[in-house]
Design a protein around this motif. Sequence first.
Motif, short mmCIF file in Angstrom:
data_model
loop_
_atom_site.label_atom_id
_atom_site.label_comp_id
_atom_site.label_asym_id
_atom_site.label_seq_id
_atom_site.Cartn_x
_atom_site.Cartn_y
_atom_site.Cartn_z
N GLU A 18 -14.13 44.18 -45.38
CA GLU A 18 -13.65 43.74 -44.53
C GLU A 18 -12.32 43.18 -44.71
O GLU A 18 -11.20 43.21 -43.79
CB GLU A 18 -14.45 43.40 -43.51
N TYR A 19 -12.30 41.82 -45.67
CA TYR A 19 -11.70 41.08 -45.66
C TYR A 19 -10.25 41.63 -46.06
O TYR A 19 -8.89 41.81 -45.46
CB TYR A 19 -11.44 39.94 -46.62
N THR A 21 -9.03 45.11 -45.79
CA THR A 21 -8.77 46.33 -45.08
C THR A 21 -8.06 45.11 -43.27
O THR A 21 -7.22 45.81 -42.37
CB THR A 21 -9.71 47.17 -44.42
N GLN A 22 -8.19 43.95 -43.22
CA GLN A 22 -7.96 43.41 -41.83
C GLN A 22 -6.62 43.42 -42.38
O GLN A 22 -6.09 43.11 -42.78
CB GLN A 22 -8.76 42.67 -41.66
N ARG A 23 -5.80 43.51 -40.72
CA ARG A 23 -4.65 43.68 -40.77
C ARG A 23 -4.17 41.91 -41.05
O ARG A 23 -4.85 40.71 -40.86
CB ARG A 23 -4.21 43.24 -39.57
N SER A 26 -4.31 39.57 -38.20
CA SER A 26 -5.31 39.05 -37.19
C SER A 26 -6.38 37.78 -37.43
O SER A 26 -6.15 37.27 -39.27
CB SER A 26 -6.03 40.59 -37.44
N PRO A 28 -9.27 36.54 -39.66
CA PRO A 28 -10.14 36.47 -40.59
C PRO A 28 -11.96 36.58 -39.52
O PRO A 28 -12.31 36.17 -38.31
CB PRO A 28 -10.52 36.18 -41.85
N ASN A 29 -12.39 37.69 -40.34
CA ASN A 29 -14.03 37.25 -39.90
C ASN A 29 -14.86 36.78 -40.42
O ASN A 29 -14.45 36.81 -41.42
CB ASN A 29 -14.89 38.91 -39.18
N CYS A 40 -13.06 35.58 -51.09
CA CYS A 40 -11.74 35.86 -49.58
C CYS A 40 -10.88 34.82 -50.12
O CYS A 40 -9.84 34.93 -50.07
CB CYS A 40 -12.63 36.41 -48.16
#
Length: 159
Positions: A18-19, A21-23, A26, A28-29, A40
């Motif tokens: 997920e980290y 593939t994020q833009r 954006s 970070p989740n 990460c």
Amino acid sequence: MEDQLRLCTLQLLTDYLEYCTQRPSSTPNPTSSLEATVMCSIASQVQKCYQLSWTCYRQLAATVRRHGWGVGGAKVLHLFKTLHRTRQQVFKNNTRALEAARIKININNNNNKNEASPKKIKELIKTGSSVELLFRTSIIQGIHTNHSTLKLVPRKYLL
């Protein structure tokens, strides 16, 4: 126990993917564990490092295209990189020699970077190739073990 390890590994991998593939712009989740946060963070540092390398490479490629160096320029660039790689292998663990060789290579490159004559460029490439071969095949590192003893450290290529 094995199921718990499998679930932790799956969650860690999920957080990491997920980290990755994020833009870039954006937020970070939040990660699910300390391990995922560390992973990460390391990935972020690696991305920054590679981003700098790719930026430098793209700038160099644009310079080569802008000056119209063509095949000759590609040969010069390849030789320049080869000389630095050889320098790193030959003078491994010797910071003074590494730095002196780096400076000498860069000075010679900068002194001849505006050369326009194809004949002169060809001659300089031949000279640089000879120097690289000489470095690779003739230099052996010596390490002082005591006052009067020098330990020779030949590279695998020389054996």
